[in-house]
Design a protein around this motif. Sequence first.
Motif, PDB file in Angstrom:
ATOM      1  N   GLU A  38     -27.235  36.825 -53.680  1.00 54.62           N
ATOM      2  CA  GLU A  38     -27.048  35.439 -54.102  1.00 54.62           C
ATOM      3  C   GLU A  38     -27.140  35.346 -55.627  1.00 54.62           C
ATOM      4  OE1 GLU A  38     -29.997  33.187 -52.071  1.00 54.62           O
ATOM      5  OE2 GLU A  38     -29.363  33.862 -50.076  1.00 54.62           O
ATOM      6  N   LYS A  61     -24.403  31.408 -52.451  1.00 53.15           N
ATOM      7  CA  LYS A  61     -24.142  32.544 -51.585  1.00 53.15           C
ATOM      8  C   LYS A  61     -22.674  32.937 -51.665  1.00 53.15           C
ATOM      9  CE  LYS A  61     -26.326  32.960 -47.689  1.00 53.15           C
ATOM     10  NZ  LYS A  61     -26.821  32.765 -46.303  1.00 53.15           N
ATOM     11  N   ASP A 104     -20.452  32.966 -49.383  1.00 49.80           N
ATOM     12  CA  ASP A 104     -19.548  32.100 -48.633  1.00 49.80           C
ATOM     13  C   ASP A 104     -19.400  30.719 -49.264  1.00 49.80           C
ATOM     14  OD1 ASP A 104     -21.986  30.965 -48.140  1.00 49.80           O
ATOM     15  OD2 ASP A 104     -21.970  31.270 -45.971  1.00 49.80           O
ATOM     16  N   SER A 162     -21.818  28.501 -49.849  1.00 50.72           N
ATOM     17  CA  SER A 162     -22.899  27.570 -49.543  1.00 50.72           C
ATOM     18  C   SER A 162     -23.995  27.677 -50.598  1.00 50.72           C
ATOM     19  CB  SER A 162     -23.470  27.862 -48.151  1.00 50.72           C
ATOM     20  OG  SER A 162     -23.989  29.186 -48.094  1.00 50.72           O
ATOM     21  N   LYS A 163     -24.754  26.601 -50.730  1.00 51.28           N
ATOM     22  CA  LYS A 163     -25.782  26.544 -51.762  1.00 51.28           C
ATOM     23  C   LYS A 163     -27.131  26.175 -51.162  1.00 51.28           C
ATOM     24  CE  LYS A 163     -22.617  25.154 -55.481  1.00 51.28           C
ATOM     25  NZ  LYS A 163     -22.318  24.135 -56.513  1.00 51.28           N
ATOM     26  N   TYR A 207     -29.857  25.972 -46.769  1.00 46.71           N
ATOM     27  CA  TYR A 207     -28.492  26.111 -47.257  1.00 46.71           C
ATOM     28  C   TYR A 207     -27.585  25.106 -46.564  1.00 46.71           C
ATOM     29  CZ  TYR A 207     -29.502  30.196 -49.992  1.00 46.71           C
ATOM     30  OH  TYR A 207     -30.010  31.040 -50.939  1.00 46.71           O
ATOM     31  N   ALA A 208     -26.698  24.528 -47.343  1.00 48.34           N
ATOM     32  CA  ALA A 208     -25.728  23.561 -46.819  1.00 48.34           C
ATOM     33  C   ALA A 208     -24.497  23.620 -47.695  1.00 48.34           C
ATOM     34  CB  ALA A 208     -26.324  22.150 -46.815  1.00 48.34           C
ATOM     35  N   SER A 209     -23.422  22.975 -47.240  1.00 46.13           N
ATOM     36  CA  SER A 209     -22.190  22.977 -48.026  1.00 46.13           C
ATOM     37  C   SER A 209     -22.363  22.196 -49.316  1.00 46.13           C
ATOM     38  CB  SER A 209     -21.047  22.366 -47.208  1.00 46.13           C
ATOM     39  OG  SER A 209     -21.393  21.048 -46.805  1.00 46.13           O
ATOM     40  N   SER A 210     -23.328  21.298 -49.349  1.00 43.79           N
ATOM     41  CA  SER A 210     -23.611  20.531 -50.558  1.00 43.79           C
ATOM     42  C   SER A 210     -25.112  20.351 -50.682  1.00 43.79           C
ATOM     43  CB  SER A 210     -22.925  19.159 -50.512  1.00 43.79           C
ATOM     44  OG  SER A 210     -23.349  18.364 -51.593  1.00 43.79           O
ATOM     45  N   ASN A 215     -26.699  16.893 -49.945  1.00 41.65           N
ATOM     46  CA  ASN A 215     -26.697  16.360 -48.598  1.00 41.65           C
ATOM     47  C   ASN A 215     -28.123  15.965 -48.211  1.00 41.65           C
ATOM     48  OD1 ASN A 215     -26.459  15.751 -45.947  1.00 41.65           O
ATOM     49  ND2 ASN A 215     -25.482  17.675 -45.330  1.00 41.65           N
ATOM     50  N   SER A 224     -30.231  17.727 -45.425  1.00 41.38           N
ATOM     51  CA  SER A 224     -30.689  19.109 -45.531  1.00 41.38           C
ATOM     52  C   SER A 224     -32.198  19.176 -45.380  1.00 41.38           C
ATOM     53  CB  SER A 224     -30.278  19.707 -46.882  1.00 41.38           C
ATOM     54  OG  SER A 224     -28.878  19.761 -46.976  1.00 41.38           O
TER      55      SER A 224
END
Length: 378
Positions: free
Chosen positions: A151, A172, A174, A176-177, A195-198, A201, A204
């Motif tokens: 990461e 990461k 992929d 994701s953060k 970890y989430a797409s944003s 969010n 989370s």
Amino acid sequence: MEIPIINIPPTVSQRKRVKLVALALKDIDDQSRAMCCLASRLLRYAVFVSAQFILAEEFPGARTEQVLSRAQDCFSNIWPYLRARRAEVASLKSKYSSMFLSRYVPNPLSEQMWMKSDRGDEVSRALRFVLSRLWFCVSLYGDAGVELLNERVSSFESIGYDDQIARVIMLKGDGSKGTYFVLGATGEAIGRQSYASSVTNGSSDIRVRADWSQFLSDNMDGHLRNVWDTLRWANMEDYELGISKAWLRRVQNEGSLGQWKRGVATRYVLACLVANRRVINNGKQMSHWQMSMEEAGVLSHVASIGRKHEDALHMFLSEHHHVESIHFASTSGKLFHIAIASVQTTHREYFILRDTGLQIGSEEEGVCAQWQEILSCT
């Protein structure tokens, strides 16, 4: 750096088009821009002006805004400053590539993070967190922690009193953060957001211990709290924050070397703090007093901490880890590896990482074999 003025401007009628042309030239390569300088005075002038837009795009932040505010719009030549900033980033990357850490974490920071230097120490603080992660991978996680080293640090934001806590966003492979809350001095994580797409969010899951959660909440709400105010230690007459007062007086005469040693000592203290990690059998957290009683072996006679103080941050430094002195060389005068320091405590000598304060050896065993291999030292 002094910002020079662009000479040989275009005609007055052409000047109103300079910014539009400069914006277009911003997106082409340097070789093409060099050729444009030979085409006309308008293009030549626009090439010089395009540096302002390139600087704002490559190096966003307060430092760039300050330079651009001093520059005269469409009259200042920013290229020398832009080249200096690029050379600064290249130098940082070159220095990192020569460090032992680069062999295990070849891509520690995002490109944006390498270019972020408003304060001047963002990169070094972010790399301290990366080094701390390597320590935890080696000491605790083993092969299961290798994925963490892939990461990259995308953002490192200091929050709270005296930059003691930082919010770190990790990226990461992929895309994701995840967000970590970190002790700035040691790079040790005290909590994280899943970890989430944003990272913004709100759904989370944020996992932070209750005591640290309240501490972080207060600092982010503007009620600044000092980590050191939560620390207690024995023999306060002879020790300041767990560090020998007599030794602190001696290193005052060593100038910058003494300041460096004191910084290593404070990092070691923070790395050793219990910080409410110990709990009483029923799961209740301990106060400073209860921790000291446990240290004395009389915990069974101590009542559990009251509900009013359960979420308060209590940090207690064991007498075993009181710092007597810090050394960068052996008793024979041989210098240690640049990443290693020895700390003489009340009872033993430990070998630690200078930048994090985390232990990698003791006087009986020396530096452990794993870290000898990592550091390429004996």
